[in-house]
Design a protein around this motif. Structure first.
Motif, PDB file in Angstrom:
ATOM      1  N   PRO A  45      -6.569-123.353   0.675  1.00  6.68           N
ATOM      2  CA  PRO A  45      -6.643-122.926  -0.716  1.00  6.68           C
ATOM      3  C   PRO A  45      -5.703-123.767  -1.586  1.00  6.68           C
ATOM      4  CG  PRO A  45      -5.324-121.381   0.537  1.00  6.68           C
ATOM      5  CD  PRO A  45      -5.888-122.377   1.517  1.00  6.68           C
ATOM      6  N   ASN A  46      -5.942-123.750  -2.864  1.00  4.72           N
ATOM      7  CA  ASN A  46      -5.084-124.467  -3.799  1.00  4.72           C
ATOM      8  C   ASN A  46      -3.854-123.600  -4.054  1.00  4.72           C
ATOM      9  OD1 ASN A  46      -4.080-126.246  -5.627  1.00  4.72           O
ATOM     10  ND2 ASN A  46      -5.467-125.684  -7.275  1.00  4.72           N
ATOM     11  N   SER A  47      -2.812-123.816  -3.273  1.00  6.40           N
ATOM     12  CA  SER A  47      -1.620-122.978  -3.337  1.00  6.40           C
ATOM     13  C   SER A  47      -0.370-123.817  -3.098  1.00  6.40           C
ATOM     14  CB  SER A  47      -1.712-121.877  -2.280  1.00  6.40           C
ATOM     15  OG  SER A  47      -0.547-121.102  -2.259  1.00  6.40           O
ATOM     16  N   ASP A  48       0.747-123.349  -3.628  1.00  5.82           N
ATOM     17  CA  ASP A  48       2.016-124.031  -3.394  1.00  5.82           C
ATOM     18  C   ASP A  48       2.614-123.661  -2.044  1.00  5.82           C
ATOM     19  OD1 ASP A  48       1.894-125.292  -5.848  1.00  5.82           O
ATOM     20  OD2 ASP A  48       3.058-123.738  -6.866  1.00  5.82           O
ATOM     21  N   SER A  49       2.125-122.588  -1.440  1.00  2.00           N
ATOM     22  CA  SER A  49       2.667-122.152  -0.154  1.00  2.00           C
ATOM     23  C   SER A  49       1.570-121.513   0.690  1.00  2.00           C
ATOM     24  CB  SER A  49       3.820-121.165  -0.364  1.00  2.00           C
ATOM     25  OG  SER A  49       3.343-120.003  -0.993  1.00  2.00           O
ATOM     26  N   TYR A  50       1.818-121.446   1.984  1.00  3.52           N
ATOM     27  CA  TYR A  50       0.889-120.839   2.926  1.00  3.52           C
ATOM     28  C   TYR A  50       1.667-119.897   3.835  1.00  3.52           C
ATOM     29  CZ  TYR A  50      -1.911-124.834   1.510  1.00  3.52           C
ATOM     30  OH  TYR A  50      -2.580-125.765   0.780  1.00  3.52           O
ATOM     31  N   HIS A  51       0.991-118.930   4.409  1.00  7.92           N
ATOM     32  CA  HIS A  51       1.641-118.032   5.355  1.00  7.92           C
ATOM     33  C   HIS A  51       1.054-118.264   6.739  1.00  7.92           C
ATOM     34  CE1 HIS A  51      -1.902-115.357   5.447  1.00  7.92           C
ATOM     35  NE2 HIS A  51      -1.999-115.664   4.180  1.00  7.92           N
ATOM     36  N   LEU A  52       1.898-118.117   7.727  1.00  7.00           N
ATOM     37  CA  LEU A  52       1.473-118.272   9.117  1.00  7.00           C
ATOM     38  C   LEU A  52       1.444-116.876   9.724  1.00  7.00           C
ATOM     39  CD1 LEU A  52       0.811-120.398  11.307  1.00  7.00           C
ATOM     40  CD2 LEU A  52       3.184-120.232  12.009  1.00  7.00           C
ATOM     41  N   SER A  53       0.323-116.203   9.576  1.00  4.14           N
ATOM     42  CA  SER A  53       0.179-114.830  10.058  1.00  4.14           C
ATOM     43  C   SER A  53      -0.288-114.852  11.498  1.00  4.14           C
ATOM     44  CB  SER A  53      -0.812-114.064   9.181  1.00  4.14           C
ATOM     45  OG  SER A  53      -0.326-114.004   7.858  1.00  4.14           O
ATOM     46  N   LEU A  54       0.638-114.621  12.406  1.00  5.62           N
ATOM     47  CA  LEU A  54       0.351-114.756  13.824  1.00  5.62           C
ATOM     48  C   LEU A  54      -0.673-113.747  14.333  1.00  5.62           C
ATOM     49  CD1 LEU A  54       3.950-115.411  15.159  1.00  5.62           C
ATOM     50  CD2 LEU A  54       2.198-117.082  14.536  1.00  5.62           C
ATOM     51  N   ASN A  55      -0.737-112.584  13.703  1.00 11.55           N
ATOM     52  CA  ASN A  55      -1.661-111.551  14.185  1.00 11.55           C
ATOM     53  C   ASN A  55      -3.001-111.568  13.459  1.00 11.55           C
ATOM     54  OD1 ASN A  55      -0.473-110.687  11.838  1.00 11.55           O
ATOM     55  ND2 ASN A  55      -0.366-108.553  12.427  1.00 11.55           N
ATOM     56  N   PHE A  56      -3.284-112.595  12.676  1.00 16.76           N
ATOM     57  CA  PHE A  56      -4.558-112.716  11.968  1.00 16.76           C
ATOM     58  C   PHE A  56      -5.499-113.641  12.736  1.00 16.76           C
ATOM     59  CE2 PHE A  56      -3.653-111.639   7.269  1.00 16.76           C
ATOM     60  CZ  PHE A  56      -2.803-110.619   7.624  1.00 16.76           C
ATOM     61  N   LYS A  57      -6.782-113.349  12.635  1.00 18.72           N
ATOM     62  CA  LYS A  57      -7.810-114.272  13.127  1.00 18.72           C
ATOM     63  C   LYS A  57      -8.140-115.243  11.993  1.00 18.72           C
ATOM     64  CE  LYS A  57     -10.090-111.151  16.386  1.00 18.72           C
ATOM     65  NZ  LYS A  57     -11.380-110.538  16.759  1.00 18.72           N
ATOM     66  N   PRO A  58      -8.805-116.361  12.296  1.00 15.08           N
ATOM     67  CA  PRO A  58      -9.157-117.311  11.242  1.00 15.08           C
ATOM     68  C   PRO A  58      -9.999-116.645  10.151  1.00 15.08           C
ATOM     69  CG  PRO A  58      -9.568-118.272  13.382  1.00 15.08           C
ATOM     70  CD  PRO A  58      -9.239-116.825  13.609  1.00 15.08           C
ATOM     71  N   GLN A  59      -9.852-117.157   8.948  1.00 19.76           N
ATOM     72  CA  GLN A  59     -10.634-116.631   7.834  1.00 19.76           C
ATOM     73  C   GLN A  59     -12.121-116.695   8.161  1.00 19.76           C
ATOM     74  OE1 GLN A  59      -9.437-118.866   4.371  1.00 19.76           O
ATOM     75  NE2 GLN A  59      -7.765-117.448   3.972  1.00 19.76           N
ATOM     76  N   HIS A  60     -12.822-115.675   7.731  1.00 21.77           N
ATOM     77  CA  HIS A  60     -14.274-115.549   7.916  1.00 21.77           C
ATOM     78  C   HIS A  60     -14.687-115.322   9.366  1.00 21.77           C
ATOM     79  CE1 HIS A  60     -14.254-116.850   3.786  1.00 21.77           C
ATOM     80  NE2 HIS A  60     -13.734-118.012   4.134  1.00 21.77           N
ATOM     81  N   LYS A  61     -13.704-115.061  10.256  1.00 24.63           N
ATOM     82  CA  LYS A  61     -14.030-114.777  11.650  1.00 24.63           C
ATOM     83  C   LYS A  61     -13.306-113.524  12.132  1.00 24.63           C
ATOM     84  CE  LYS A  61     -14.955-119.538  12.842  1.00 24.63           C
ATOM     85  NZ  LYS A  61     -14.765-120.635  13.772  1.00 24.63           N
ATOM     86  N   THR A  62     -12.847-112.710  11.195  1.00 25.02           N
ATOM     87  CA  THR A  62     -11.994-111.569  11.533  1.00 25.02           C
ATOM     88  C   THR A  62     -12.706-110.500  12.350  1.00 25.02           C
ATOM     89  OG1 THR A  62     -12.488-110.522   9.405  1.00 25.02           O
ATOM     90  CG2 THR A  62     -10.515-111.887   9.530  1.00 25.02           C
ATOM     91  N   LYS A  63     -14.003-110.400  12.242  1.00 32.13           N
ATOM     92  CA  LYS A  63     -14.728-109.351  12.966  1.00 32.13           C
ATOM     93  C   LYS A  63     -15.460-109.874  14.194  1.00 32.13           C
ATOM     94  CE  LYS A  63     -15.069-106.538   8.901  1.00 32.13           C
ATOM     95  NZ  LYS A  63     -15.855-105.897   7.892  1.00 32.13           N
ATOM     96  N   GLU A  64     -15.327-111.150  14.473  1.00 30.63           N
ATOM     97  CA  GLU A  64     -16.008-111.734  15.623  1.00 30.63           C
ATOM     98  C   GLU A  64     -15.229-111.457  16.903  1.00 30.63           C
ATOM     99  OE1 GLU A  64     -17.102-115.846  15.211  1.00 30.63           O
ATOM    100  OE2 GLU A  64     -17.587-115.583  13.098  1.00 30.63           O
ATOM    101  N   ASP A  65     -15.937-111.055  17.930  1.00 37.98           N
ATOM    102  CA  ASP A  65     -15.313-110.841  19.235  1.00 37.98           C
ATOM    103  C   ASP A  65     -14.974-112.192  19.877  1.00 37.98           C
ATOM    104  OD1 ASP A  65     -15.541-108.078  19.086  1.00 37.98           O
ATOM    105  OD2 ASP A  65     -17.522-108.069  20.029  1.00 37.98           O
ATOM    106  N   GLY A  66     -13.916-112.198  20.654  1.00 37.56           N
ATOM    107  CA  GLY A  66     -13.552-113.391  21.400  1.00 37.56           C
ATOM    108  C   GLY A  66     -12.828-114.455  20.607  1.00 37.56           C
ATOM    109  N   VAL A  67     -12.576-114.207  19.321  1.00 37.55           N
ATOM    110  CA  VAL A  67     -11.863-115.178  18.492  1.00 37.55           C
ATOM    111  C   VAL A  67     -10.365-114.889  18.602  1.00 37.55           C
ATOM    112  CG1 VAL A  67     -11.505-116.031  16.144  1.00 37.55           C
ATOM    113  CG2 VAL A  67     -13.800-115.442  16.913  1.00 37.55           C
TER     114      VAL A  67
END
Length: 92
Positions: free
Chosen positions: A44-66
């Motif tokens: 994204p167009n942002s000055d900073s990013y977060h490293l969320s260790l417990n998140f799945k990749p964007q647009h894959k949050t509900k996919e099994d095995g990710v």
């Protein structure tokens, strides 16, 4: 500036309810790989990013095995592993 192999990023989890905070010492390349995995290469167009260790990749949050970002970069192997970097933790 030193090469990426000699750069590290410290991340501190201050949100723990009990005990001392978790301190991760990541090589910069590992953080870059984790961000690339999470954002699927579309930052994204942002000055900073977060490293969320417990998140799945964007647009894959509900996919099994990710894998979560933490699983993908094997974050636990960098948790308080100061000796691997030749440093001692600060204690009070």
């Amino acid at each position: 500036m030193p090469p990426i192999e000699k750069r590290f990023i410290c991340c501190v989890n201050l949100a723990k309810k009990e005990g001392h905070p978790d301190v991760y010492v990541f090589p910069a390349k590992v953080v870059a790989d984790g961000l690339k995995y999470y954002f699927s290469g579309k930052y994204p167009n942002s000055d900073s990013y977060h490293l969320s260790l417990n998140f799945k990749p964007q647009h894959k949050t509900k996919e099994d095995g990710v894998l979560t970002v933490g699983e993908y970069i094997n974050a636990d192997s960098y948790l308080e592993k100061f000796d691997a970097f030749g440093i001692d933790p600060v204690t009070t």
